[in-house]
Every structure is written in structure tokens, then in C-alpha cells.
Design an enzyme around this catalytic site. Structure first.
Site, PDB file in Angstrom:
ATOM      1  N   HIS A   1      21.976 136.364 -16.811  1.00  0.00           N
ATOM      2  CA  HIS A   1      22.171 137.811 -16.637  1.00  0.00           C
ATOM      3  C   HIS A   1      20.800 138.478 -16.837  1.00  0.00           C
ATOM      4  O   HIS A   1      19.840 138.131 -16.153  1.00  0.00           O
ATOM      5  CB  HIS A   1      23.241 138.263 -17.641  1.00  0.00           C
ATOM      6  CG  HIS A   1      23.769 139.663 -17.496  1.00  0.00           C
ATOM      7  ND1 HIS A   1      23.521 140.458 -16.420  1.00  0.00           N
ATOM      8  CD2 HIS A   1      24.561 140.407 -18.330  1.00  0.00           C
ATOM      9  CE1 HIS A   1      24.122 141.639 -16.586  1.00  0.00           C
ATOM     10  NE2 HIS A   1      24.761 141.637 -17.738  1.00  0.00           N
TER      11      HIS A   1
ATOM     12  N   ASP B   1      16.049 140.708 -10.737  1.00  0.00           N
ATOM     13  CA  ASP B   1      15.156 140.110 -11.730  1.00  0.00           C
ATOM     14  C   ASP B   1      13.990 139.353 -11.114  1.00  0.00           C
ATOM     15  O   ASP B   1      13.094 138.908 -11.826  1.00  0.00           O
ATOM     16  CB  ASP B   1      15.955 139.164 -12.643  1.00  0.00           C
ATOM     17  CG  ASP B   1      16.938 139.929 -13.493  1.00  0.00           C
ATOM     18  OD1 ASP B   1      16.540 140.959 -14.048  1.00  0.00           O
ATOM     19  OD2 ASP B   1      18.113 139.523 -13.579  1.00  0.00           O
TER      20      ASP B   1
ATOM     21  N   HIS C   1      23.615 135.822  -6.887  1.00  0.00           N
ATOM     22  CA  HIS C   1      24.372 136.882  -7.559  1.00  0.00           C
ATOM     23  C   HIS C   1      25.852 136.657  -7.289  1.00  0.00           C
ATOM     24  O   HIS C   1      26.220 136.231  -6.200  1.00  0.00           O
ATOM     25  CB  HIS C   1      23.944 138.259  -7.033  1.00  0.00           C
ATOM     26  CG  HIS C   1      24.324 139.369  -7.942  1.00  0.00           C
ATOM     27  ND1 HIS C   1      25.561 139.951  -7.911  1.00  0.00           N
ATOM     28  CD2 HIS C   1      23.642 139.970  -8.947  1.00  0.00           C
ATOM     29  CE1 HIS C   1      25.610 140.878  -8.841  1.00  0.00           C
ATOM     30  NE2 HIS C   1      24.462 140.908  -9.493  1.00  0.00           N
TER      31      HIS C   1
HETATM   32  N1  CMC Z   1      19.346 128.471  -7.797  1.00  0.00           N
HETATM   33  C1  CMC Z   1      19.894 127.399  -7.183  1.00  0.00           C
HETATM   34  N2  CMC Z   1      21.184 127.301  -6.825  1.00  0.00           N
HETATM   35  C2  CMC Z   1      21.964 128.338  -7.124  1.00  0.00           C
HETATM   36  C3  CMC Z   1      21.483 129.503  -7.760  1.00  0.00           C
HETATM   37  C4  CMC Z   1      20.119 129.544  -8.093  1.00  0.00           C
HETATM   38  N3  CMC Z   1      19.598 130.614  -8.680  1.00  0.00           N
HETATM   39  N4  CMC Z   1      22.494 130.381  -7.916  1.00  0.00           N
HETATM   40  C5  CMC Z   1      23.583 129.800  -7.410  1.00  0.00           C
HETATM   41  N5  CMC Z   1      23.271 128.553  -6.926  1.00  0.00           N
HETATM   42  C6  CMC Z   1      24.163 127.616  -6.223  1.00  0.00           C
HETATM   43  C7  CMC Z   1      25.130 126.957  -7.212  1.00  0.00           C
HETATM   44  O1  CMC Z   1      24.580 125.752  -7.701  1.00  0.00           O
HETATM   45  C8  CMC Z   1      26.331 126.729  -6.320  1.00  0.00           C
HETATM   46  O2  CMC Z   1      26.072 125.637  -5.481  1.00  0.00           O
HETATM   47  P1  CMC Z   1      27.270 124.584  -5.108  1.00  0.00           P
HETATM   48  O3  CMC Z   1      28.258 125.392  -4.324  1.00  0.00           O
HETATM   49  O4  CMC Z   1      26.597 123.499  -4.349  1.00  0.00           O
HETATM   50  O5  CMC Z   1      27.820 124.145  -6.421  1.00  0.00           O
HETATM   51  C9  CMC Z   1      26.360 127.981  -5.431  1.00  0.00           C
HETATM   52  O6  CMC Z   1      24.986 128.401  -5.343  1.00  0.00           O
HETATM   53  C10 CMC Z   1      27.227 129.105  -5.958  1.00  0.00           C
HETATM   54  O7  CMC Z   1      26.719 129.433  -7.257  1.00  0.00           O
HETATM   55  P2  CMC Z   1      27.599 129.830  -8.500  1.00  0.00           P
HETATM   56  O8  CMC Z   1      27.003 129.183  -9.715  1.00  0.00           O
HETATM   57  O9  CMC Z   1      29.056 129.606  -8.221  1.00  0.00           O
HETATM   58  O10 CMC Z   1      27.345 131.377  -8.540  1.00  0.00           O
HETATM   59  P3  CMC Z   1      27.826 132.381  -9.659  1.00  0.00           P
HETATM   60  O11 CMC Z   1      28.337 133.567  -8.974  1.00  0.00           O
HETATM   61  O12 CMC Z   1      28.749 131.706 -10.642  1.00  0.00           O
HETATM   62  O13 CMC Z   1      26.478 132.692 -10.473  1.00  0.00           O
HETATM   63  C11 CMC Z   1      24.406 133.652 -11.017  1.00  0.00           C
HETATM   64  C12 CMC Z   1      25.704 133.816 -10.242  1.00  0.00           C
HETATM   65  C13 CMC Z   1      23.624 134.948 -10.949  1.00  0.00           C
HETATM   66  C14 CMC Z   1      24.732 133.359 -12.493  1.00  0.00           C
HETATM   67  C15 CMC Z   1      23.600 132.483 -10.409  1.00  0.00           C
HETATM   68  O14 CMC Z   1      23.294 132.754  -9.052  1.00  0.00           O
HETATM   69  C16 CMC Z   1      22.336 132.187 -11.181  1.00  0.00           C
HETATM   70  O15 CMC Z   1      22.385 131.457 -12.183  1.00  0.00           O
HETATM   71  N6  CMC Z   1      21.159 132.747 -10.753  1.00  0.00           N
HETATM   72  C17 CMC Z   1      19.918 132.585 -11.468  1.00  0.00           C
HETATM   73  C18 CMC Z   1      19.891 133.511 -12.669  1.00  0.00           C
HETATM   74  C19 CMC Z   1      19.659 134.947 -12.253  1.00  0.00           C
HETATM   75  O16 CMC Z   1      18.748 135.253 -11.485  1.00  0.00           O
HETATM   76  N7  CMC Z   1      20.469 135.863 -12.818  1.00  0.00           N
HETATM   77  C20 CMC Z   1      20.301 137.300 -12.600  1.00  0.00           C
HETATM   78  C21 CMC Z   1      21.433 137.893 -11.839  1.00  0.00           C
HETATM   79  S1  CMC Z   1      21.075 139.560 -11.219  1.00  0.00           S
HETATM   80  C22 CMC Z   1      20.850 140.546 -12.619  1.00  0.00           C
HETATM   81  C23 CMC Z   1      22.108 140.746 -13.352  1.00  0.00           C
HETATM   82  O17 CMC Z   1      22.984 141.463 -12.883  1.00  0.00           O
HETATM   83  O18 CMC Z   1      22.227 140.165 -14.426  1.00  0.00           O
END
Ligand code: CMC
Length: 422
Positions: A263, A358, A302
Site C-alpha cells: 500500500h 507510488d 493496482h
Molecule cells: N509486479 C509483478 N507482478 C505483479 C505485480 C507487481 N507489482 N502486481 C501484481 N502482479 C501479478 C501477480 O503476481 C498476479 O499474477 P498471476 O495472475 O500470474 O498470479 C497478477 O499480477 C494479479 O496480481 P494480484 O496480486 O492478484 O493483484 P492484487 O490486486 O491482489 O494486488 C497490489 C494489488 C497493488 C497489492 C499489487 O499489484 C502489488 O503488490 N503491487 C506492488 C506494490 C505497489 O506498488 N503498491 C502500491 C499500490 S498504489 C498506492 C496505494 O493505493 O496504496
């Protein structure tokens, strides 16, 4: 438009109509029709937990609006205090309203000397600024016992002002404590963001001039971070607030949720990632490691946006404006290459992973002179407006305590075996 889904319960052959209103199925209606069948949605990805008029974002279309106003227009035409007024009270202020609001905030921005001595001085020298912020926001609760009267709208308003006013003071004090500099009291003659910069960077001997362009850029960053619907930290503030805990502990809990690298902690994680990649030539190897599932590309992806985050677009432009004054952040070229490589790669394209807010914010903060440990604290200052708007809206709606169901996956009933027979 009203429509419905018809479900046939194959256990009994019963047929039930579940109404769809505004694109949602009311889970209470569902429970009335199917009392023993629950939704199982641990990360709330398919569940709406609130009725809110504060903020609207559409992940597919890639737009963000605060109370109907597009973020691009607010970014260009409104200051953070105007946006905070909009989020909290529903409308952008008139000039007179803004002046009155700014005066109230300035008046409430000081922190008692004892707070500095007894609370801040108690932390280790190397304490992370977010840990200090989480604890110090919670500690404010002990100074304002009347804030527990959360059902009184007037009481809520007075603590909303206090929290909005004191957050930059706490943030700056957390920083100055970490570098061993004496605390600087707020200056009521400065605007909200310039005052924060002065409390951060003014030397003990004085003589610090806030650069108006940098102050404006930081103010814009606060605007961009001010709200984002039912994100993890806002949901936390609502959940804690739904038990009628006071606003200080509710917001402290929200700060705790924000701290995590998935986050708000992602801005710090992006900088650490860029430093670890080390050079332009290493970007391809890093992306390959991300695709093998060994690393995560921080600042990408996201839960809601499946398109370019509109805040990231504005930030990318802001970064260039800031670098004209501060000099280009040496990590920028690497970040740009990382973005270019990722946006052309099927791994990221197929998963709809785009830069989020971010990805570029940390580069800007760093160039302005903020240490990495302060990045998420800066996010918290902006988001305080949104947390408070949602907390107040929830209490004004007279909501029930948050209490999800669970899917029990443990043992069936079994007898306790006496300790010497186990
Ligand atoms: N790098 C590589 N792969 C990713 C990433 C990433 N940053 N984000 C998602 N994926 C992949 C994930 O491994 C999954 O792949 P598969 O379908 O093969 O398993 C797919 O994309 C869907 O991801 P998810 O984990 O189901 O997505 P989520 O909605 O649960 O998580 C998130 C969202 C923001 C936690 C995640 O994208 C992440 O960890 N990003 C990096 C951290 C980040 O930049 N966070 C800030 C978010 S914006 C500011 C805020 O509002 O906080």
C-alpha cells in the site's frame, strides 16, 4: 434501473430473485432469501463495504474524481486545503470559507511541549518515521478524551480539524527527532504545505526560505494522495471507527495499514528497488526476475486500476517540473526504462499492470530532500483528509459495527485431553 438475478437452489429446487440495484446485489437481501449461504471474499475484491459520496474511481476507464471533480482539474486548480474541504464538507470552499478553514487549521497545528519530550523522545534513534507516526497519532487520543463522543457531529468536526492540523507537525517532528535536530513550532503565517516544509527543514538558527515551486509541487502531491475510495487504510479507519473508537486511534490504525509495502509503503519500496537495481543496464535482468516470480515490480499494479493510474500520469509531469529546480534525480532514467520495458512486455500487459501513484512520487520526494523513511509519512499527510472524510461519513450514516463472517476450516468438535495424557 432495477433488475434482478434469479437463483435456483438445487438443494431444494427453490427459486429466489435477488434484486440488482446500482450494479450491486444487497448482501442483506441475499441473506434474507438464502439465510445459510454467505459470500466468501477474504480480500473484499468483489464486495462493496460502504455507501460513499466522497470519491469515485473507475479502474477500467482510469479516472479518479473527488466528489465528482476530476483529479486532473483539482490538480491544476485547487490547493490541498481546498481539496480537504471538498472531501470533508462536500464542496470546494469559497475564498472566505478557505480563509476561515486555514485559520482553524493553523490554530490547531501546535503540539504540546510535553508531547515532544515524553512521546517522541521515547523512541530509539533509528526508529522508522512511520512507526513513530502510528504511535504518536494514537498517543494524541490520550490528550483528547472528549473525542470519544463520536456520535456528536460538532465534536467530530473539532477533532477532524485537529488531526488535519497536527499531522504535518507530527510528521516533521518525527523527522527532526530522527536527525537529532530541535523541533520547530508551526508558523501561522505560512500556508499548510510551506509550513510543513519549514518545520521539516528550517535550521535551528533560522533563515530557511521555502521555495514556492517546491511547496506547490508537494501540495499537489498531497492533493493526489488525498483520497482513493475504500483502499486498505481507509477500510481500516472505517473498521476501527465502526466500533466507535475515537478518531485518533482510528487514524493511527489507518497509518499502520498504509505502512505496508503493498500500500503506501510502496513509495519507499520503489526507491529501494531502484537503488538495488543499481544501473540502467540491470533493468532487463530485474524485469526477467519479476517475470520468474522472484521479485515484484514495486510501484506497478493496482487492485482497481487496470489502466494507467491517472495520478501517476500527473506525477510524471510534476517530476520534470521539480527536477528543473532540484536537478534531475539520477534514478529517473532507470525508472523510465523500467516503465518502458514493462509496458511493452506481455507479462505486464496481459495482467494489466501499469505504474501506480507510488512509482514516481519517491523520486520527487527524494529530490526535494526527504529521506526515504519519510515517503510513506508524506502519503499519510495527504490521505488524512480522505480517512477523516470517510470516517465522518460513516458515523453520520449511523453505520453498524464492521463484523465480517468467516469460513471456518478447522477441526470439528473434539474433547479436551488432560495435559498429562496429550
Ligand atoms: N509486479 C509483478 N507482478 C505483479 C505485480 C507487481 N507489482 N502486481 C501484481 N502482479 C501479478 C501477480 O503476481 C498476479 O499474477 P498471476 O495472475 O500470474 O498470479 C497478477 O499480477 C494479479 O496480481 P494480484 O496480486 O492478484 O493483484 P492484487 O490486486 O491482489 O494486488 C497490489 C494489488 C497493488 C497489492 C499489487 O499489484 C502489488 O503488490 N503491487 C506492488 C506494490 C505497489 O506498488 N503498491 C502500491 C499500490 S498504489 C498506492 C496505494 O493505493 O496504496
Amino acid at each position: 434501473m432495477s433488475s434482478s438475478i434469479t437463483i435456483i437452489d438445487n438443494r431444494t429446487g427453490d427459486r429466489v430473485d435477488v434484486p440488482i440495484v446500482d450494479g450491486t446485489v444487497d448482501a442483506r437481501e441475499w441473506s434474507r432469501l438464502l439465510p445459510d449461504v454467505w459470500f466468501h471474499d477474504p480480500s473484499f475484491g468483489s464486495t462493496s463495504g460502504a455507501e460513499s459520496a466522497v470519491c469515485e474511481l473507475d479502474g477500467a476507464a482510469g479516472y479518479l474524481r473527488y466528489r465528482g471533480h476530476p483529479i486532473e482539474q483539482l490538480a491544476e486548480q485547487a490547493s490541498f486545503l481546498e481539496v480537504a474541504h471538498l472531501l470533508l464538507f462536500g464542496e470546494l470552499p469559497t475564498r472566505a470559507q478557505l480563509d476561515g478553514f486555514a485559520d482553524e487549521i493553523a490554530e490547531a497545528s501546535t503540539i504540546h511541549e510535553n508531547f515532544h519530550k515524553r512521546i517522541f523522545e521515547g523512541f530509539r534513534d533509528d526508529a522508522h518515521a512511520m512507526g513513530v507516526l502510528v504511535s504518536s497519532v494514537a498517543a494524541l487520543s490520550t490528550f483528547y478524551p472528549d473525542s470519544k463522543d463520536v456520535e456528536d457531529a460538532t465534536v467530530r468536526r473539532s477533532h477532524i480539524i485537529r488531526l488535519l492540523a497536527k499531522m504535518p507537525t507530527l510528521a516533521a517532528s518525527a523527522y527532526r527527532r530522527s536527525v537529532g535536530n530541535p523541533y520547530v513550532q508551526p508558523d501561522p503565517d505560512l500556508d499548510y504545505t510551506s509550513n510543513f516544509l519549514a518545520m521539516m527543514f528550517r535550521p535551528a538558527e533560522g533563515g530557511f526560505e521555502v521555495d514556492p515551486i517546491l511547496a506547490q509541487a508537494l501540495d499537489l502531491l498531497f492533493v493526489l494522495h488525498a483520497d482513493h475510495g475504500q483502499n486498505c487504510s481507509t477500510t481500516t479507519a472505517r473498521t476501527v471507527g465502526s466500533s466507535h473508537a475515537d478518531p485518533y486511534v482510528s487514524l493511527s490504525a489507518a497509518c499502520g495499514a498504509l505502512y505496508g509495502p503493498r500500500h503506501g509503503g510502496a513509495n519507499e519500496a520503489v526507491l529501494r528497488m531502484l537503488e538495488e537495481i543499481g544501473s540502467y543496464d540491470q533493468v532487463d535482468d530485474f524485469v526477467a526476475a519479476v517475470k520468474r516470480g522472484e521479485r515484484r515490480l514495486m510501484g506497478f499494479g493496482h487492485r482497481v486500476y487496470k489502466n494507467y493510474d491517472p495520478r501517476a500520469k500527473i506525477l510524471k509531469e510534476t517530476a520534470h517540473r521539480v527536477f528543473e529546480i532540484t536537478g534531475k534525480n539520477p534514478l529517473l532514467d532507470m525508472a523510465l526504462k523500467l516503465e518502458e520495458v514493462a509496458l511493452a512486455d506481455n507479462y505486464f500487459v496481459s495482467r494489466k499492470l501499469y505504474p501506480n501513484v507510488d512509482f514516481y512520487s519517491g523520486l520527487i520526494y527524494q529530490s526535494m530532500g526527504f529521506p526515504v523513511e519519510m515517503f510513506t509519512v508524506l502519503f499519510a499527510i495527504g490521505r488524512t483528509a480522505g480517512w477523516l472524510a470517510h470516517w465522518d461519513e460513516m458515523l453520520a450514516q449511523g453505520s453498524r459495527i464492521a463484523r465480517p463472517r468467516q469460513l471456518y476450516i478447522g477441526e470439528a468438535t473434539r474433547d479436551v485431553v488432560p495435559i498429562d495424557q496429550r
